[in-house]
Motif scaffolding. Structure first.
Motif, PDB file in Angstrom:
ATOM      1  N   UNK A  18       0.863  -1.171   0.000  1.00 16.79           N
ATOM      2  CA  UNK A  18       0.000   0.000   0.000  1.00 16.79           C
ATOM      3  C   UNK A  18       0.904   1.227   0.000  1.00 16.79           C
ATOM      4  N   UNK A  19       0.717   2.128  -0.989  1.00 18.07           N
ATOM      5  CA  UNK A  19       1.555   3.328  -1.005  1.00 18.07           C
ATOM      6  C   UNK A  19       1.341   4.149   0.267  1.00 18.07           C
ATOM      7  N   UNK A  20       2.426   4.758   0.755  1.00 17.28           N
ATOM      8  CA  UNK A  20       2.304   5.613   1.929  1.00 17.28           C
ATOM      9  C   UNK A  20       2.907   6.982   1.613  1.00 17.28           C
ATOM     10  N   UNK A  21       2.871   7.889   2.596  1.00 17.80           N
ATOM     11  CA  UNK A  21       3.369   9.246   2.357  1.00 17.80           C
ATOM     12  C   UNK A  21       4.858   9.254   2.049  1.00 17.80           C
ATOM     13  N   UNK A  22       5.611   8.351   2.669  1.00 16.57           N
ATOM     14  CA  UNK A  22       7.047   8.273   2.402  1.00 16.57           C
ATOM     15  C   UNK A  22       7.291   7.917   0.927  1.00 16.57           C
ATOM     16  N   UNK A  30      12.303  12.172  -6.568  1.00 17.00           N
ATOM     17  CA  UNK A  30      12.937  11.590  -7.757  1.00 17.00           C
ATOM     18  C   UNK A  30      12.509  12.338  -9.012  1.00 17.00           C
ATOM     19  N   UNK A  31      11.218  12.668  -9.103  1.00 13.75           N
ATOM     20  CA  UNK A  31      10.725  13.422 -10.262  1.00 13.75           C
ATOM     21  C   UNK A  31      11.367  14.801 -10.332  1.00 13.75           C
ATOM     22  N   UNK A  32      11.520  15.450  -9.178  1.00 11.45           N
ATOM     23  CA  UNK A  32      12.148  16.769  -9.121  1.00 11.45           C
ATOM     24  C   UNK A  32      13.582  16.704  -9.648  1.00 11.45           C
ATOM     25  N   UNK A  33      14.353  15.743  -9.165  1.00 13.59           N
ATOM     26  CA  UNK A  33      15.754  15.613  -9.584  1.00 13.59           C
ATOM     27  C   UNK A  33      15.831  15.259 -11.073  1.00 13.59           C
ATOM     28  N   UNK A 138      -1.665  23.718   3.458  1.00 17.36           N
ATOM     29  CA  UNK A 138      -2.776  23.653   2.506  1.00 17.36           C
ATOM     30  C   UNK A 138      -2.195  23.365   1.132  1.00 17.36           C
ATOM     31  N   UNK A 139      -3.037  22.895   0.239  1.00 16.18           N
ATOM     32  CA  UNK A 139      -2.591  22.565  -1.119  1.00 16.18           C
ATOM     33  C   UNK A 139      -2.067  23.828  -1.794  1.00 16.18           C
ATOM     34  N   UNK A 140      -0.830  23.795  -2.232  1.00 15.71           N
ATOM     35  CA  UNK A 140      -0.223  24.922  -2.932  1.00 15.71           C
ATOM     36  C   UNK A 140       0.223  24.441  -4.298  1.00 15.71           C
ATOM     37  N   UNK A 156       4.929  20.933  -5.023  1.00 14.34           N
ATOM     38  CA  UNK A 156       4.328  19.823  -5.761  1.00 14.34           C
ATOM     39  C   UNK A 156       3.436  19.012  -4.825  1.00 14.34           C
ATOM     40  N   UNK A 157       2.195  18.791  -5.231  1.00 16.55           N
ATOM     41  CA  UNK A 157       1.265  17.907  -4.510  1.00 16.55           C
ATOM     42  C   UNK A 157       1.197  18.171  -3.004  1.00 16.55           C
ATOM     43  N   UNK A 158       1.185  19.415  -2.610  1.00 18.69           N
ATOM     44  CA  UNK A 158       1.069  19.746  -1.195  1.00 18.69           C
ATOM     45  C   UNK A 158       2.372  19.698  -0.423  1.00 18.69           C
ATOM     46  N   UNK A 159       3.505  19.634  -1.133  1.00 18.54           N
ATOM     47  CA  UNK A 159       4.822  19.609  -0.493  1.00 18.54           C
ATOM     48  C   UNK A 159       5.692  20.718  -1.061  1.00 18.54           C
ATOM     49  N   UNK A 160       6.588  21.196  -0.226  1.00 19.63           N
ATOM     50  CA  UNK A 160       7.649  22.087  -0.665  1.00 19.63           C
ATOM     51  C   UNK A 160       8.906  21.223  -0.760  1.00 19.63           C
ATOM     52  N   UNK A 161       9.487  21.124  -1.953  1.00 21.09           N
ATOM     53  CA  UNK A 161      10.682  20.305  -2.180  1.00 21.09           C
ATOM     54  C   UNK A 161      11.826  21.206  -2.617  1.00 21.09           C
TER      55      UNK A 161
END
Length: 174
Positions: A18-22, A30-33, A138-140, A156-161
Motif C-alpha cells: 500500500x503506497x504511503x506518504x514516504x 525523484x521526479x524533481x531531480x 494547505x494545497x499549494x 508539488x502535490x502539497x509539499x515544498x521540495x
C-alpha cells in the motif's frame, strides 16, 4: 501498488504494498531531480528500476562533454535520491549512504548494465541528490513548468521540495 515490474528489471517475486506518504515524497523527490537533470541536457534511461538488490532511483545519460580531446562519451549516471524533512537525524540523507547501501547499489548497477547491449563498456558513476521536503498546511500549486534550481523550493502535490545538494561521484567501485 505492485512493488515490482518485470519490464524494469529482475524481480524475484511480486509483493503487494500500500503506497504511503514516504513513497509519495520519495517519488516526488525523484521526479524533481529527474526534471532538473533533464533541464540541464541529460536524458532519463530508467527510473525506479528494481532488482533483487533494491532499487536504482534514476539512471541518467549525462550529455557528452565538448572538449579538444577525441569525443568524450556521455556517462551513464546512477543517481540515488534521498528526501528528508527538516530537522532530520542523518544530514539530509547523506549518512544513510552507508558502505552496505553503496554495495547494494553497485550490485544493482551491475545487474542493470548486464541488461544493456554494450553496458559494461560505458563510463559510469554514482551521484547522490539530497532533497529537503516539507508538508504544506494547505494545497499549494506551482507553475506548470517549475524552474528547478538548487536551494530554491518547488511546490508539488502539497509539499515544498528543495534540491539541497547534488554530489557527483559520491562513491566509487566497492
Amino acid at each position: 501498488m505492485w512493488d515490482g515490474d518485470s519490464k524494469q528489471g529482475v524481480v524475484e517475486s511480486w509483493v503487494w504494498r500500500v503506497p504511503n506518504k514516504k513513497d509519495e515524497v520519495g517519488r516526488l523527490a525523484e521526479d524533481l531531480v529527474a526534471q532538473w537533470l533533464v533541464g540541464k541536457g541529460w536524458s532519463i534511461v530508467q527510473q525506479r528500476w528494481r532488482c533483487r538488490w533494491g532499487e536504482l532511483d534514476l539512471v541518467m545519460q549525462a550529455p557528452a562533454i565538448a572538449s579538444s580531446h577525441p569525443a568524450v562519451l556521455p556517462s551513464l549516471v546512477f543517481v540515488e535520491v534521498k528526501a528528508r524533512s527538516h530537522g532530520n537525524w542523518d544530514n539530509n540523507g547523506l549518512l544513510s549512504i552507508t558502505l552496505q547501501k553503496q554495495h547494494k547499489l553497485w550490485q544493482a548497477a551491475e545487474l542493470f548494465l548486464a541488461t544493456l547491449p554494450d553496458g559494461f563498456n560505458q563510463p559510469c558513476r554514482f551521484d547522490v541528490a539530497l532533497v529537503s521536503c516539507r508538508k504544506l498546511p494547505m494545497q499549494t500549486g506551482s507553475p506548470l513548468t517549475p524552474i528547478i534550481q538548487p536551494g530554491r523550493p518547488v511546490y508539488m502535490n502539497g509539499y515544498s521540495l528543495t534540491l539541497s545538494h547534488y554530489i557527483q561521484n559520491a562513491f566509487t567501485e566497492m
